[in-house]
Design an enzyme around this catalytic site. Structure first.
Site, PDB file in Angstrom:
ATOM      1  N   LYS A 114       0.858  -1.180   0.000  1.00  0.00           N
ATOM      2  CA  LYS A 114       0.000   0.000   0.000  1.00  0.00           C
ATOM      3  C   LYS A 114       0.894   1.229   0.000  1.00  0.00           C
ATOM      4  O   LYS A 114       1.684   1.438   0.921  1.00  0.00           O
ATOM      5  CB  LYS A 114      -0.886  -0.015   1.241  1.00  0.00           C
ATOM      6  CG  LYS A 114      -1.775   1.203   1.366  1.00  0.00           C
ATOM      7  CD  LYS A 114      -2.711   1.055   2.531  1.00  0.00           C
ATOM      8  CE  LYS A 114      -3.590   2.272   2.680  1.00  0.00           C
ATOM      9  NZ  LYS A 114      -4.475   2.146   3.838  1.00  0.00           N
TER      10      LYS A 114
ATOM     11  N   LYS B 273      -2.125  -1.549  -3.875  1.00  0.00           N
ATOM     12  CA  LYS B 273      -3.018  -0.402  -3.809  1.00  0.00           C
ATOM     13  C   LYS B 273      -2.220   0.888  -3.854  1.00  0.00           C
ATOM     14  O   LYS B 273      -1.252   0.987  -3.103  1.00  0.00           O
ATOM     15  CB  LYS B 273      -3.800  -0.513  -2.494  1.00  0.00           C
ATOM     16  CG  LYS B 273      -4.642   0.674  -2.151  1.00  0.00           C
ATOM     17  CD  LYS B 273      -5.233   0.455  -0.799  1.00  0.00           C
ATOM     18  CE  LYS B 273      -5.949   1.726  -0.411  1.00  0.00           C
ATOM     19  NZ  LYS B 273      -6.241   1.774   0.976  1.00  0.00           N
TER      20      LYS B 273
HETATM   21  C1  PBG Z   1      -7.462   2.980   5.704  1.00  0.00           C
HETATM   22  C2  PBG Z   1      -7.697   2.879   4.233  1.00  0.00           C
HETATM   23  C3  PBG Z   1      -7.516   3.858   3.243  1.00  0.00           C
HETATM   24  C4  PBG Z   1      -8.004   3.327   2.049  1.00  0.00           C
HETATM   25  C5  PBG Z   1      -8.428   2.037   2.331  1.00  0.00           C
HETATM   26  N1  PBG Z   1      -8.219   1.762   3.693  1.00  0.00           N
HETATM   27  C6  PBG Z   1      -7.053   5.253   3.318  1.00  0.00           C
HETATM   28  C7  PBG Z   1      -5.733   5.647   3.791  1.00  0.00           C
HETATM   29  O1  PBG Z   1      -4.787   4.867   3.887  1.00  0.00           O
HETATM   30  O2  PBG Z   1      -5.659   6.830   4.096  1.00  0.00           O
HETATM   31  C8  PBG Z   1      -8.054   4.065   0.734  1.00  0.00           C
HETATM   32  C9  PBG Z   1      -9.076   3.591  -0.229  1.00  0.00           C
HETATM   33  C10 PBG Z   1      -9.457   4.536  -1.305  1.00  0.00           C
HETATM   34  O3  PBG Z   1      -8.876   5.621  -1.496  1.00  0.00           O
HETATM   35  O4  PBG Z   1     -10.414   4.189  -2.009  1.00  0.00           O
HETATM   36  N2  PBG Z   1      -6.177   2.824   6.128  1.00  0.00           N
HETATM   37 ZN    ZN Z   2      -5.295   3.619   8.276  1.00  0.00          ZN
END
Ligand code: PBG
Ligand code: ZN
Length: 327
Positions: A196, A249
């Site tokens: 991520k 992601k």
């Molecule tokens: C929580 C999380 C996030 C997303 C999914 N789980 C946001 C972040 O890391 O700030 C993002 C998903 C999206 O933008 O559609 N940690």
């Molecule tokens: Zn988070």
């Protein structure tokens, strides 16, 4: 070696039926995971301005949407919670009466064919919007671990088939696996958000989930966009700790990463077409600059062609319906 004019690649493109016969990549609604934001209350539908067609939903409304998703043949649904209360450590994340456990219970009855996923992170639940308890300005990795595990157990006990830790703390997959097993939840699947990135594409999500950090950013735990070898390392570490699935992601800007991870781990790979990817397509389509349906399917085809077998996407419902009618 034969070549033009004997060889004419155009021959295989002359009709829709031929093109479908030779297609190397196919989308199927069973691959899609629909993200849903759940709020307290009843009869609540708060539209999310930057995400047309999406709204924060109370549990009863989420159950209605889940039925539609099931009818469209969608494989899975993933829940994000907007809690009643927030504190320093994010304790509403493991409240069994919170929005996510209740949504999971409701969907188990309303749409039993759907695979039920729960996102596991603390940033929606902490008063400061960070992904765990703070040590100074950054998240304290080791004190976040038992809290994440506690939340995962609560979601599993509510009936989640898959828990998906999105926090990017080191070691959380192993700790979550041990906590689930200790409670006899050996069959609960862990899909790790292994790869991520610290991305600007999460903007609309943070508005939707109320998880904007009150200061700073997430660069001390999420991955740095230039890196791909590190992505493989993250994925392999999570598989070694017991991840059943790994996720990359965002998806569209990281297709090379999807491909690299696909080639280097044996578990199924998921990719998340995040809120900013969705919002950009919607915004351009809203101005008439691109054909929404075409770009929607093309963007999803690219993600699957890169190597993702599962795609989390805000287009899940519309794409599933389009695919149904294309047949
Ligand atoms: C929580 C999380 C996030 C997303 C999914 N789980 C946001 C972040 O890391 O700030 C993002 C998903 C999206 O933008 O559609 N940690
Ligand atoms: Zn988070």
């Amino acid at each position: 070696m034969s070549s033009f004019p004997t060889v004419r690649p155009r021959r295989l493109r002359m009709s829709g039926a031929l093109r479908r016969a030779v297609a190397e990549t196919r989308l199927h609604p069973s691959q899609f995971v629909l993200p849903v934001f759940v709020v307290p209350g009843e009869g609540v539908r708060n539209p999310i301005e930057s995400m047309p067609g999406h709204a924060q939903l109370s549990v009863d409304q989420a159950a209605i949407l889940a039925k539609e998703a099931e009818a469209a043949g969608i494989g899975s649904i993933i829940f994000f919670g907007i809690p009643e209360y927030k504190d320093e450590v994010g304790s509403s994340a493991w409240d069994p009466t919170g929005p996510v456990p209740r949504a999971i219970e409701a969907v188990a009855t309303a749409a039993p064919e759907l695979v039920r996923w729960a996102d596991v992170c603390l940033c929606e639940y902490t008063s400061h919007g960070h992904c765990g308890p703070l040590a100074g300005e950054i998240v304290d990795n080791d004190s976040a671990l038992p809290l994440l595990a506690q939340a995962a157990v609560v979601y599993a006990e509510a009936g989640a088939d898959v828990v998906a830790p999105s926090d990017m703390m080191d070691g959380r997959v192993g700790v979550i696996r041990a906590a689930l097993d200790e409670k006899g939840r050996n069959d609960t699947v862990i899909c790790s958000y292994a790869v991520k990135y610290a991305s600007g594409y999460y903007g609309p999500f943070r508005e939707a989930a109320g998880s904007v950090p009150s200061f700073g950013d997430r660069r001390s735990h999420q991955m740095d966009p230039p890196n791909v070898r590190e992505a493989i390392r993250e994925a392999q570490l999570d598989v070694a700790e017991g991840a059943d699935l790994v996720m990359v992601k965002p998806a569209g800007p990281y297709l090379d990463v999807v491909r690299a991870v696909r080639e280097r781990v044996e578990v199924p790979v998921a990719a998340y077409q995040v809120s900013g990817e969705f919002a950009m397509i919607e915004a351009a389509a809203g101005r008439g600059w691109i054909d929404r349906d075409r770009v929607m399917l093309e963007s999803l085809t690219g993600i699957v062609r890169a190597g993702a077998g599962i795609v989390l996407t805000y287009f899940a419902l519309d794409a599933a319906r389009l695919l149904e009618h294309a047949e």
